[in-house]
Design a protein around this motif. Structure first.
Motif, PDB file in Angstrom:
ATOM      1  N   ASN A   1       2.231   6.702  -2.111  1.00 34.86           N
ATOM      2  CA  ASN A   1       1.526   6.222  -3.310  1.00 34.86           C
ATOM      3  C   ASN A   1       1.201   4.733  -3.304  1.00 34.86           C
ATOM      4  OD1 ASN A   1       1.569   8.831  -4.513  1.00 34.86           O
ATOM      5  ND2 ASN A   1       3.723   8.491  -5.035  1.00 34.86           N
ATOM      6  N   VAL A   2       0.854   4.214  -2.151  1.00 30.02           N
ATOM      7  CA  VAL A   2       0.371   2.838  -2.039  1.00 30.02           C
ATOM      8  C   VAL A   2      -1.141   2.896  -2.245  1.00 30.02           C
ATOM      9  CG1 VAL A   2       0.164   0.838  -0.506  1.00 30.02           C
ATOM     10  CG2 VAL A   2       2.243   2.234  -0.464  1.00 30.02           C
ATOM     11  N   THR A   3      -1.677   1.969  -3.023  1.00 28.22           N
ATOM     12  CA  THR A   3      -3.101   2.035  -3.333  1.00 28.22           C
ATOM     13  C   THR A   3      -3.949   1.583  -2.154  1.00 28.22           C
ATOM     14  OG1 THR A   3      -3.271  -0.219  -4.195  1.00 28.22           O
ATOM     15  CG2 THR A   3      -2.609   1.514  -5.764  1.00 28.22           C
ATOM     16  N   GLU A   4      -5.181   2.071  -2.154  1.00 23.19           N
ATOM     17  CA  GLU A   4      -6.130   1.669  -1.111  1.00 23.19           C
ATOM     18  C   GLU A   4      -6.386   0.166  -1.166  1.00 23.19           C
ATOM     19  OE1 GLU A   4     -10.649   2.741   0.348  1.00 23.19           O
ATOM     20  OE2 GLU A   4      -9.571   4.198  -0.889  1.00 23.19           O
ATOM     21  N   ASP A   5      -6.379  -0.414  -2.356  1.00 20.64           N
ATOM     22  CA  ASP A   5      -6.540  -1.864  -2.488  1.00 20.64           C
ATOM     23  C   ASP A   5      -5.426  -2.606  -1.764  1.00 20.64           C
ATOM     24  OD1 ASP A   5      -8.863  -1.652  -3.962  1.00 20.64           O
ATOM     25  OD2 ASP A   5      -7.861  -1.911  -5.909  1.00 20.64           O
ATOM     26  N   GLU A   6      -4.211  -2.048  -1.807  1.00 22.11           N
ATOM     27  CA  GLU A   6      -3.076  -2.671  -1.122  1.00 22.11           C
ATOM     28  C   GLU A   6      -3.179  -2.538   0.393  1.00 22.11           C
ATOM     29  OE1 GLU A   6       0.983  -2.261  -3.221  1.00 22.11           O
ATOM     30  OE2 GLU A   6      -0.184  -0.527  -3.910  1.00 22.11           O
ATOM     31  N   THR A   7      -3.678  -1.413   0.860  1.00 24.25           N
ATOM     32  CA  THR A   7      -3.708  -1.176   2.304  1.00 24.25           C
ATOM     33  C   THR A   7      -4.950  -1.742   2.984  1.00 24.25           C
ATOM     34  OG1 THR A   7      -4.789   0.994   2.118  1.00 24.25           O
ATOM     35  CG2 THR A   7      -2.367   0.958   2.095  1.00 24.25           C
ATOM     36  N   GLU A   8      -5.981  -2.032   2.211  1.00 25.67           N
ATOM     37  CA  GLU A   8      -7.274  -2.412   2.782  1.00 25.67           C
ATOM     38  C   GLU A   8      -7.183  -3.544   3.800  1.00 25.67           C
ATOM     39  OE1 GLU A   8     -11.679  -3.891   1.317  1.00 25.67           O
ATOM     40  OE2 GLU A   8     -10.239  -3.209  -0.162  1.00 25.67           O
ATOM     41  N   ARG A   9      -6.451  -4.558   3.507  1.00 19.90           N
ATOM     42  CA  ARG A   9      -6.371  -5.720   4.399  1.00 19.90           C
ATOM     43  C   ARG A   9      -5.083  -5.772   5.222  1.00 19.90           C
ATOM     44  NH1 ARG A   9     -10.327  -9.588   3.596  1.00 19.90           N
ATOM     45  NH2 ARG A   9     -11.577  -9.251   1.726  1.00 19.90           N
ATOM     46  N   MET A  10      -4.291  -4.715   5.182  1.00 21.02           N
ATOM     47  CA  MET A  10      -3.049  -4.675   5.949  1.00 21.02           C
ATOM     48  C   MET A  10      -3.332  -4.639   7.444  1.00 21.02           C
ATOM     49  SD  MET A  10      -0.312  -2.008   4.381  1.00 21.02           S
ATOM     50  CE  MET A  10       0.356  -2.266   2.765  1.00 21.02           C
ATOM     51  N   THR A  11      -2.540  -5.381   8.179  1.00 17.63           N
ATOM     52  CA  THR A  11      -2.573  -5.303   9.637  1.00 17.63           C
ATOM     53  C   THR A  11      -1.650  -4.172  10.085  1.00 17.63           C
ATOM     54  OG1 THR A  11      -0.697  -6.790   9.911  1.00 17.63           O
ATOM     55  CG2 THR A  11      -2.903  -7.806   9.817  1.00 17.63           C
ATOM     56  N   LEU A  12      -1.676  -3.866  11.349  1.00 18.10           N
ATOM     57  CA  LEU A  12      -0.777  -2.858  11.900  1.00 18.10           C
ATOM     58  C   LEU A  12       0.676  -3.248  11.639  1.00 18.10           C
ATOM     59  CD1 LEU A  12      -0.374  -0.289  13.622  1.00 18.10           C
ATOM     60  CD2 LEU A  12      -0.535  -1.731  15.654  1.00 18.10           C
ATOM     61  N   GLY A  13       0.996  -4.497  11.842  1.00 18.91           N
ATOM     62  CA  GLY A  13       2.368  -4.967  11.614  1.00 18.91           C
ATOM     63  C   GLY A  13       2.779  -4.891  10.152  1.00 18.91           C
ATOM     64  N   GLN A  14       1.874  -5.212   9.255  1.00 21.70           N
ATOM     65  CA  GLN A  14       2.171  -5.126   7.828  1.00 21.70           C
ATOM     66  C   GLN A  14       2.346  -3.679   7.387  1.00 21.70           C
ATOM     67  OE1 GLN A  14      -1.268  -7.311   6.546  1.00 21.70           O
ATOM     68  NE2 GLN A  14      -0.141  -9.236   6.312  1.00 21.70           N
ATOM     69  N   ALA A  15       1.522  -2.781   7.929  1.00 26.58           N
ATOM     70  CA  ALA A  15       1.659  -1.361   7.607  1.00 26.58           C
ATOM     71  C   ALA A  15       3.010  -0.851   8.104  1.00 26.58           C
ATOM     72  CB  ALA A  15       0.518  -0.561   8.219  1.00 26.58           C
ATOM     73  N   ARG A  16       3.409  -1.253   9.314  1.00 29.38           N
ATOM     74  CA  ARG A  16       4.711  -0.848   9.852  1.00 29.38           C
ATOM     75  C   ARG A  16       5.839  -1.325   8.957  1.00 29.38           C
ATOM     76  NH1 ARG A  16       9.103  -2.935  10.888  1.00 29.38           N
ATOM     77  NH2 ARG A  16       8.136  -4.962  10.953  1.00 29.38           N
ATOM     78  N   ALA A  17       5.789  -2.586   8.534  1.00 27.05           N
ATOM     79  CA  ALA A  17       6.845  -3.135   7.688  1.00 27.05           C
ATOM     80  C   ALA A  17       6.903  -2.408   6.345  1.00 27.05           C
ATOM     81  CB  ALA A  17       6.619  -4.628   7.475  1.00 27.05           C
ATOM     82  N   ARG A  18       5.757  -2.114   5.789  1.00 29.56           N
ATOM     83  CA  ARG A  18       5.715  -1.406   4.502  1.00 29.56           C
ATOM     84  C   ARG A  18       6.293   0.003   4.644  1.00 29.56           C
ATOM     85  NH1 ARG A  18       2.708  -2.311  -0.305  1.00 29.56           N
ATOM     86  NH2 ARG A  18       3.623  -0.883  -1.803  1.00 29.56           N
ATOM     87  N   LEU A  19       5.967   0.674   5.742  1.00 32.09           N
ATOM     88  CA  LEU A  19       6.513   2.007   5.978  1.00 32.09           C
ATOM     89  C   LEU A  19       8.032   1.963   6.134  1.00 32.09           C
ATOM     90  CD1 LEU A  19       3.722   3.351   8.304  1.00 32.09           C
ATOM     91  CD2 LEU A  19       4.429   4.390   6.131  1.00 32.09           C
ATOM     92  N   GLU A  20       8.517   0.934   6.769  1.00 34.59           N
ATOM     93  CA  GLU A  20       9.957   0.766   6.907  1.00 34.59           C
ATOM     94  C   GLU A  20      10.590   0.578   5.527  1.00 34.59           C
ATOM     95  OE1 GLU A  20      12.915  -2.307   9.194  1.00 34.59           O
ATOM     96  OE2 GLU A  20      10.981  -1.887  10.112  1.00 34.59           O
TER      97      GLU A  20
END
Length: 153
Positions: free
Chosen positions: A58-77
């Motif tokens: 339930n993370v919004t598209e606005d939050e993920t739009e500018r995420m890098t691969l590393g930021q997405a990994r950290a958020r998933l963790e």
């Protein structure tokens, strides 16, 4: 028809065999072609991870739009994705950053000097990075197919 994705558990050999099969697309390609496929695959993985954040956590598209691969990994963790996968993903992020920021530049400099041994070393590094990425992509597909993103305690 049963596929590897239908197996309840994967062995190390199952994973290795599938990764080697996936790596065949890099055979007989130049360094630059392999590098391009590698970065494209990393980008597709990034999109998949962002979609996972949106649909499962339930993370919004606005939050993920500018995420890098590393930021997405950290958020998933942070949201509790299985640590065995995020551990592998952490190395892929490190490798991808190394490839994107150093490997290509080093290859260009070394190529201009005509140093064959060093070029082979750069290609060896890239193949190592490719193996790690293809393993993580395969496991992404497997975990997605089996809805196994969270390990029960």
């Amino acid at each position: 028809m049963s596929t590897i994705y239908d197996k309840e558990k994967l062995s190390g050999d199952d994973i290795q065999d599938e990764v080697f099969r996936r790596m065949e697309k890099y055979d007989h390609k130049s360094f630059l072609e392999c590098f391009s496929i590698y970065l494209g695959t990393a980008q597709i993985l990034e999109f998949g991870l962002k979609k996972l954040l949106e649909e499962r956590f339930n993370v919004t598209e606005d939050e993920t739009e500018r995420m890098t691969l590393g930021q997405a990994r950290a958020r998933l963790e942070n949201v509790g994705l299985r640590s065995d996968y995020t551990g592998l993903l952490k190395q892929v992020v490190k490798d991808r950053n190394n490839a994107a920021h150093e490997l290509l530049a080093n290859q260009a400099v070394i190529g201009s000097l005509g140093v064959d041994f060093s070029q082979r070393m750069q290609f060896k590094d890239l193949k190592h990075f490719i193996f790690g990425l293809e393993r993580v992509v395969f496991l992404f597909d497997y975990l997605q197919h089996n809805n196994a993103w969270v390990v029960d305690a």
